[in-house]
Enzyme design. Structure first.
Site, short mmCIF file in Angstrom:
data_model
loop_
_atom_site.label_atom_id
_atom_site.label_comp_id
_atom_site.label_asym_id
_atom_site.label_seq_id
_atom_site.Cartn_x
_atom_site.Cartn_y
_atom_site.Cartn_z
CB ILE A 1 -8.57 3.39 9.89
CG1 ILE A 1 -8.05 3.06 8.48
CG2 ILE A 1 -7.49 4.06 10.72
CD1 ILE A 1 -7.65 4.30 7.68
CG PHE B 1 -4.72 4.20 2.26
CD1 PHE B 1 -3.45 3.99 2.78
CD2 PHE B 1 -5.65 4.87 3.03
CE1 PHE B 1 -3.12 4.42 4.06
CE2 PHE B 1 -5.33 5.31 4.30
CZ PHE B 1 -4.06 5.09 4.82
CE1 TYR C 1 -4.91 6.20 12.22
CE2 TYR C 1 -4.86 6.99 9.96
CZ TYR C 1 -4.52 6.05 10.91
OH TYR C 1 -3.79 4.94 10.54
CG PHE D 1 0.44 9.47 5.37
CD1 PHE D 1 0.20 8.26 6.00
CD2 PHE D 1 -0.55 9.99 4.56
CE1 PHE D 1 -0.99 7.58 5.83
CE2 PHE D 1 -1.75 9.33 4.38
CZ PHE D 1 -1.98 8.12 5.01
CG ASP D 2 3.06 4.07 6.12
OD1 ASP D 2 4.25 3.78 5.89
OD2 ASP D 2 2.31 3.36 6.80
CE1 TYR E 1 0.70 1.79 4.19
CE2 TYR E 1 1.16 -0.55 4.35
CZ TYR E 1 1.29 0.73 4.85
OH TYR E 1 2.01 0.95 5.99
#
Length: 241
Positions: free
Chosen positions: A179, A221, A205, A161-162, A151
């Site tokens: 989540i 994502f 979040y 961010f990731d 991902y």
């Protein structure tokens, strides 16, 4: 008054950065005094600015305590004024955070509306949006399953961010421990699928945010479902002869 009040006064004060100095620095005592004052000013400047207190009053308070003079405020009054200042600053910070959260929510809602209007984007009753990039033909996971995925996650402005791709290592996790947008979105996918998920903040979040993710942020994502990992069967016990 106790020496601890000196620390309290120092920590509730302002930087010396804008105060003019005419002190001679020839003797070791003068240099030591100036050095300590500069150190205190540097520490205080990290938390305060010269609009928050009167620098002359600060110096007077410092001198009274340091020289053992009768202070003009009691210890209780000092504590009260410091606490009132801290509460005021906290309220200002909270108000600013609330304003930023409202602005981020509006931006996220507008971004989701744009995504929903794009060709190929589907939605669910919860508000989750998704787009099929590749449709696999394997099984679909249940919420209780452990999945293995690749991902990449980005904010609505495209900031990543990731990413498991960048780490060159897929990740496995129980689907019901992430989540809600992931828990729901991955259950739509068959093994071998690659989707884009556009997740509203209340399925991500929420108003708290986390790490680099601001409060009330919608998220994007790209997710590949690589496998559904089955729990290992318990080893058979050896029977005693």
């Amino acid at each position: 008054m106790k020496k601890t009040i000196i620390a309290a006064l120092v920590m509730s004060s302002v930087s010396f950065a804008n105060a003019e100095t005419t002190t001679d620095l020839t003797s070791k005592e003068q240099k030591l005094g100036y050095g300590i004052g500069a150190a205190v000013g540097g520490n205080v400047a990290q938390s305060f600015n010269d609009t928050e207190i009167d620098i002359d009053a600060f110096i007077a308070g410092f001198k009274d305590i340091f020289q053992g003079n009768e202070p003009q405020m009691t210890q209780e009054e000092v504590q009260e004024v410091i606490q009132a200042f801290q509460q005021e600053k906290m309220a200002q910070v909270q108000a600013e955070q609330a304003k930023l959260a409202e602005e981020q929510k509006a931006k996220s809602d507008a971004w989701l509306a744009e995504k929903e209007a794009e060709d190929g984007v589907e939605n669910t009753e919860s508000g989750l949006l998704y787009k099929v990039i590749t449709q696999g033909d394997g099984d679909k996971p249940a919420a209780e399953d452990t999945v293995k995925v690749h991902y990449a996650g980005t904010l609505i402005d495209g900031t990543e961010f990731d990413s498991s791709y960048k780490r060159n290592e897929p990740i496995s996790f129980p689907l019901n421990q992430v989540i809600p947008g992931w828990t729901e979105g991955l259950q739509l996918m068959s093994v071998g699928s690659k989707y884009e998920l556009y997740i509203p903040s209340d399925l991500a979040y929420g108003p708290g945010g986390t790490g680099p993710i601001p409060a009330n942020s919608a998220l994007k994502f790209v997710v590949e479902l690589l496998d559904i990992e089955k729990p290992e069967a318990p080893a058979e016990e050896t029977k005693a002869e």
